[in-house]
Motif scaffolding. Structure first.
Motif, PDB file in Angstrom:
ATOM      1  N   ILE A  49       0.833  -1.205   0.000  1.00  0.00           N
ATOM      2  CA  ILE A  49       0.000   0.000   0.000  1.00  0.00           C
ATOM      3  C   ILE A  49       0.864   1.249   0.000  1.00  0.00           C
ATOM      4  O   ILE A  49       0.631   2.189  -0.776  1.00  0.00           O
ATOM      5  CB  ILE A  49      -0.950  -0.019   1.215  1.00  0.00           C
ATOM      6  N   VAL A  50       1.879   1.268   0.843  1.00  0.00           N
ATOM      7  CA  VAL A  50       2.765   2.438   0.921  1.00  0.00           C
ATOM      8  C   VAL A  50       3.523   2.625  -0.387  1.00  0.00           C
ATOM      9  O   VAL A  50       3.688   3.749  -0.869  1.00  0.00           O
ATOM     10  CB  VAL A  50       3.735   2.289   2.109  1.00  0.00           C
ATOM     11  N   THR A  51       3.986   1.527  -0.980  1.00  0.00           N
ATOM     12  CA  THR A  51       4.741   1.623  -2.232  1.00  0.00           C
ATOM     13  C   THR A  51       3.886   2.188  -3.363  1.00  0.00           C
ATOM     14  O   THR A  51       4.332   3.048  -4.129  1.00  0.00           O
ATOM     15  CB  THR A  51       5.274   0.234  -2.626  1.00  0.00           C
ATOM     16  N   GLU A  52       2.646   1.696  -3.481  1.00  0.00           N
ATOM     17  CA  GLU A  52       1.769   2.181  -4.535  1.00  0.00           C
ATOM     18  C   GLU A  52       1.368   3.640  -4.301  1.00  0.00           C
ATOM     19  O   GLU A  52       1.318   4.440  -5.241  1.00  0.00           O
ATOM     20  CB  GLU A  52       0.524   1.296  -4.619  1.00  0.00           C
ATOM     21  N   ALA A  53       1.092   3.997  -3.044  1.00  0.00           N
ATOM     22  CA  ALA A  53       0.756   5.392  -2.736  1.00  0.00           C
ATOM     23  C   ALA A  53       1.944   6.304  -3.018  1.00  0.00           C
ATOM     24  O   ALA A  53       1.779   7.437  -3.499  1.00  0.00           O
ATOM     25  CB  ALA A  53       0.321   5.513  -1.274  1.00  0.00           C
ATOM     26  N   ALA A  54       3.150   5.811  -2.744  1.00  0.00           N
ATOM     27  CA  ALA A  54       4.350   6.605  -3.003  1.00  0.00           C
ATOM     28  C   ALA A  54       4.504   6.913  -4.490  1.00  0.00           C
ATOM     29  O   ALA A  54       4.955   8.002  -4.867  1.00  0.00           O
ATOM     30  CB  ALA A  54       5.584   5.867  -2.480  1.00  0.00           C
ATOM     31  N   LYS A  55       4.144   5.966  -5.338  1.00  0.00           N
ATOM     32  CA  LYS A  55       4.210   6.216  -6.781  1.00  0.00           C
ATOM     33  C   LYS A  55       3.319   7.393  -7.170  1.00  0.00           C
ATOM     34  O   LYS A  55       3.719   8.263  -7.960  1.00  0.00           O
ATOM     35  CB  LYS A  55       3.787   4.961  -7.549  1.00  0.00           C
ATOM     36  N   ALA A  56       2.108   7.412  -6.609  1.00  0.00           N
ATOM     37  CA  ALA A  56       1.178   8.500  -6.918  1.00  0.00           C
ATOM     38  C   ALA A  56       1.702   9.833  -6.400  1.00  0.00           C
ATOM     39  O   ALA A  56       1.663  10.848  -7.108  1.00  0.00           O
ATOM     40  CB  ALA A  56      -0.186   8.195  -6.304  1.00  0.00           C
ATOM     41  N   LEU A  57       2.202   9.838  -5.177  1.00  0.00           N
ATOM     42  CA  LEU A  57       2.655  11.093  -4.571  1.00  0.00           C
ATOM     43  C   LEU A  57       3.904  11.628  -5.265  1.00  0.00           C
ATOM     44  O   LEU A  57       4.027  12.833  -5.506  1.00  0.00           O
ATOM     45  CB  LEU A  57       2.904  10.872  -3.079  1.00  0.00           C
ATOM     46  N   ASP A  58       4.835  10.741  -5.595  1.00  0.00           N
ATOM     47  CA  ASP A  58       6.039  11.202  -6.306  1.00  0.00           C
ATOM     48  C   ASP A  58       5.676  11.756  -7.679  1.00  0.00           C
ATOM     49  O   ASP A  58       6.282  12.731  -8.146  1.00  0.00           O
ATOM     50  CB  ASP A  58       7.047  10.065  -6.436  1.00  0.00           C
ATOM     51  N   TYR A  59       4.698  11.132  -8.337  1.00  0.00           N
ATOM     52  CA  TYR A  59       4.229  11.659  -9.619  1.00  0.00           C
ATOM     53  C   TYR A  59       3.654  13.064  -9.438  1.00  0.00           C
ATOM     54  O   TYR A  59       3.953  13.976 -10.221  1.00  0.00           O
ATOM     55  CB  TYR A  59       3.177  10.732 -10.217  1.00  0.00           C
ATOM     56  N   ALA A  60       2.822  13.231  -8.407  1.00  0.00           N
ATOM     57  CA  ALA A  60       2.257  14.557  -8.147  1.00  0.00           C
ATOM     58  C   ALA A  60       3.356  15.564  -7.850  1.00  0.00           C
ATOM     59  O   ALA A  60       3.320  16.708  -8.338  1.00  0.00           O
ATOM     60  CB  ALA A  60       1.269  14.485  -6.983  1.00  0.00           C
ATOM     61  N   HIS A  61       4.359  15.163  -7.090  1.00  0.00           N
ATOM     62  CA  HIS A  61       5.462  16.074  -6.766  1.00  0.00           C
ATOM     63  C   HIS A  61       6.232  16.483  -8.018  1.00  0.00           C
ATOM     64  O   HIS A  61       6.659  17.637  -8.160  1.00  0.00           O
ATOM     65  CB  HIS A  61       6.408  15.411  -5.762  1.00  0.00           C
ATOM     66  N   GLU A  62       6.424  15.513  -8.898  1.00  0.00           N
ATOM     67  CA  GLU A  62       7.122  15.832 -10.157  1.00  0.00           C
ATOM     68  C   GLU A  62       6.333  16.843 -10.979  1.00  0.00           C
ATOM     69  O   GLU A  62       6.912  17.567 -11.809  1.00  0.00           O
ATOM     70  CB  GLU A  62       7.338  14.548 -10.962  1.00  0.00           C
ATOM     71  N   HIS A  63       5.032  16.901 -10.755  1.00  0.00           N
ATOM     72  CA  HIS A  63       4.184  17.873 -11.452  1.00  0.00           C
ATOM     73  C   HIS A  63       3.846  19.061 -10.544  1.00  0.00           C
ATOM     74  O   HIS A  63       2.838  19.732 -10.740  1.00  0.00           O
ATOM     75  CB  HIS A  63       2.909  17.186 -11.953  1.00  0.00           C
ATOM     76  N   HIS A  64       4.718  19.257  -9.559  1.00  0.00           N
ATOM     77  CA  HIS A  64       4.661  20.444  -8.692  1.00  0.00           C
ATOM     78  C   HIS A  64       3.384  20.521  -7.863  1.00  0.00           C
ATOM     79  O   HIS A  64       2.867  21.616  -7.610  1.00  0.00           O
ATOM     80  CB  HIS A  64       4.824  21.726  -9.525  1.00  0.00           C
ATOM     81  N   VAL A  65       2.887  19.368  -7.426  1.00  0.00           N
ATOM     82  CA  VAL A  65       1.696  19.344  -6.567  1.00  0.00           C
ATOM     83  C   VAL A  65       2.025  18.570  -5.301  1.00  0.00           C
ATOM     84  O   VAL A  65       2.491  17.432  -5.363  1.00  0.00           O
ATOM     85  CB  VAL A  65       0.499  18.697  -7.286  1.00  0.00           C
ATOM     86  N   VAL A  66       1.814  19.198  -4.141  1.00  0.00           N
ATOM     87  CA  VAL A  66       1.964  18.543  -2.849  1.00  0.00           C
ATOM     88  C   VAL A  66       0.567  18.273  -2.300  1.00  0.00           C
ATOM     89  O   VAL A  66      -0.270  19.175  -2.253  1.00  0.00           O
ATOM     90  CB  VAL A  66       2.768  19.418  -1.862  1.00  0.00           C
ATOM     91  N   HIS A  67       0.325  17.058  -1.885  1.00  0.00           N
ATOM     92  CA  HIS A  67      -1.016  16.664  -1.449  1.00  0.00           C
ATOM     93  C   HIS A  67      -1.425  17.388  -0.165  1.00  0.00           C
ATOM     94  O   HIS A  67      -2.522  17.940  -0.061  1.00  0.00           O
ATOM     95  CB  HIS A  67      -1.068  15.146  -1.238  1.00  0.00           C
TER      96      HIS A  67
END
Length: 445
Positions: A118-136
């Motif tokens: 779960i953490v690994t998959e969520a990390a993929k989403a969050l890192d993608y958002a960060h690469e697009h300059h979005v912090v959750h």
């Protein structure tokens, strides 16, 4: 103006409401049928504060930010708009619930391997958002959705970008003044109203992982009582460091470190199980026993190939049960050196007293050849490092035998008995010169 609560069967913005899924600071979420597509969606409608311009600005920004993120681990936005003065947004419906529901089903969290996934998959989403300059800025179990996936693996999606914020220098920020976040998951800089970046999500994901593994939040009191393995605890402590510079740089780094720590702990647990628990009798144990019997029968006939010594007997009448060895042919030009017994093959104890039948203070006149053959097999065929000197049976050899018994699923037939002997891969030697060739299971000639 829309009613405070939509009821099942009603229609809102073309969506037929089925039931209420939940609510939060940014509105109420319903399960609804899409107006035109054959699908169900999660329909978020701004509830309390819907007339507040600050909340309206946050809601519009969530829709715009989420709609701009296209990733398989992010809940995608289908549409958004305004109806009867209320703002709404339709998103992919994720059946199965969120990670908070998983935590609630057990008192001690979820299985470690599932938490890592779960953490690994969520990390993929969050890192993608960060690469697009979005912090959750609001990562927590309730915002991580878990659905049944292919081959039994969870499908994990991150949603609810209600208080997300752009971090690229070119972005125009709208500071609404609203400080909406979930305190237990928010890092110190966010709680104090300071500047946040991707490391705020790293912190929150660390707290989320802690809760997944333990079923509880890491407050100061519980943290001292928690029994997390040292390696896992160190990973989460780094993720939840008060200073952002001391945290992992990305969520992916946190997930990778967590996976390594859990694997290492699993390996230690497996090693402990092998050396500290009773093995189970394997389905082939009977066959192994038959092979031992055949080998022992051969040894009784192979007087010329047998190296036997006179059996010593001490004052207490203790006699070594593994004293003889014999060369058993295993093929054209090959043989194994096999320990045999003087008690009909029932078992071999190979203890210190067996080696010294007169007592610990009595010098041993001759080594136990069976122990030598056993140690040679453990070193050559099972790559066990032994501190024992040849012919001595002590702790290192004993633990290595337990390893072999558990490896083959054998019951503890004495410390070293016929079932173990039948399963062991004894070193095979060439008849000419005795050179070591390979490791093979023992068997009859």
């Amino acid at each position: 103006m829309v009613a405070a609560e939509l009821i099942a069967g009603s229609v809102f913005a073309g969506h037929q409401i089925e039931r209420r899924l939940g609510s939060g600071g940014m509105g109420t979420v319903y399960l609804a049928k899409h107006p035109t597509l054959p699908m169900r969606v999660a329909l978020k409608v701004v509830g309390a504060g819907r007339d507040d311009p600050e909340y309206i600005a946050l809601f519009r920004r969530e829709a715009q930010l989420a709609a701009g993120l296209d990733h398989p681990n992010i809940v995608d936005v289908k549409d958004f708009g305004e109806e009867d003065g209320a703002l709404w947004m339709s998103m992919r419906y994720v059946p199965g619930g969120d990670a908070a529901a998983l935590v609630g089903t057990g008192r001690s969290g979820v299985e470690a391997s599932r938490a890592v996934h779960i953490v690994t998959e969520a990390a993929k989403a969050l890192d993608y958002a960060h690469e697009h300059h979005v912090v959750h800025r609001d990562v927590k179990p309730a915002n991580i959705f878990v659905a049944p996936g292919d081959a039994g693996a969870d499908r994990v999606l991150v949603g609810d970008f209600g208080i997300a914020r752009r971090t690229d220098p070119a972005a125009t920020q709208i500071d609404t003044g609203v400080r909406t976040f979930t305190a237990p998951y928010a890092p110190p800089e966010q709680r104090s109203g300071g500047r946040v970046d991707r490391r705020a999500d790293v912190y929150a994901l660390g707290v989320t992982c802690y809760e997944l593994l333990t079923g509880r939040l890491p407050d100061a009191v519980l943290a001292d009582r928690e029994r997390l393995p040292a390696g896992v605890g160190a990973v989460l402590a780094k993720a939840m460091a008060g200073d952002p510079d001391e945290r992992y740089g990305t969520c992916g780094e946190l997930a990778a470190a967590l996976a390594d720590a859990v694997r290492a702990e699993s390996a230690r647990a497996e090693q402990k199980r092998r050396f500290g628990t009773r093995g189970r009798v394997a389905a082939g144990a009977a066959l192994a026993l038959a092979l031992v019997g055949a080998a022992l029968a051969w040894s009784l006939r192979a007087d010329a190939g047998s190296r036997a010594s006179t059996e010593p007997t001490g004052a207490a009448g203790v006699s070594p049960r593994c004293y003889f060895t014999t060369e058993v042919p295993t093929g054209d030009g090959y043989h194994v050196v096999l320990p045999t017994t003087n008690d009909g093959g029932r078992r071999c104890i190979l203890s210190y007293v067996d080696s010294h039948p007169g007592g610990p203070g009595t010098p041993r006149a001759t080594p136990i050849e069976g122990v030598r053959a056993l140690q040679d097999a453990l070193r050559r065929c099972y790559q066990r490092e032994l501190a024992d000197s040849d012919g001595d049976y002590s702790t290192a050899t004993g633990l290595a035998v337990l390893y072999v018994q558990d490896l083959h699923g054998l019951d503890r037939d004495g410390v070293f008995g016929p079932q173990t002997s039948g399963a062991m891969r004894w070193p095979r030697y060439r008849d000419a010169g005795g050179e070591f060739e390979s490791c093979v299971p023992i068997g009859p000639a």
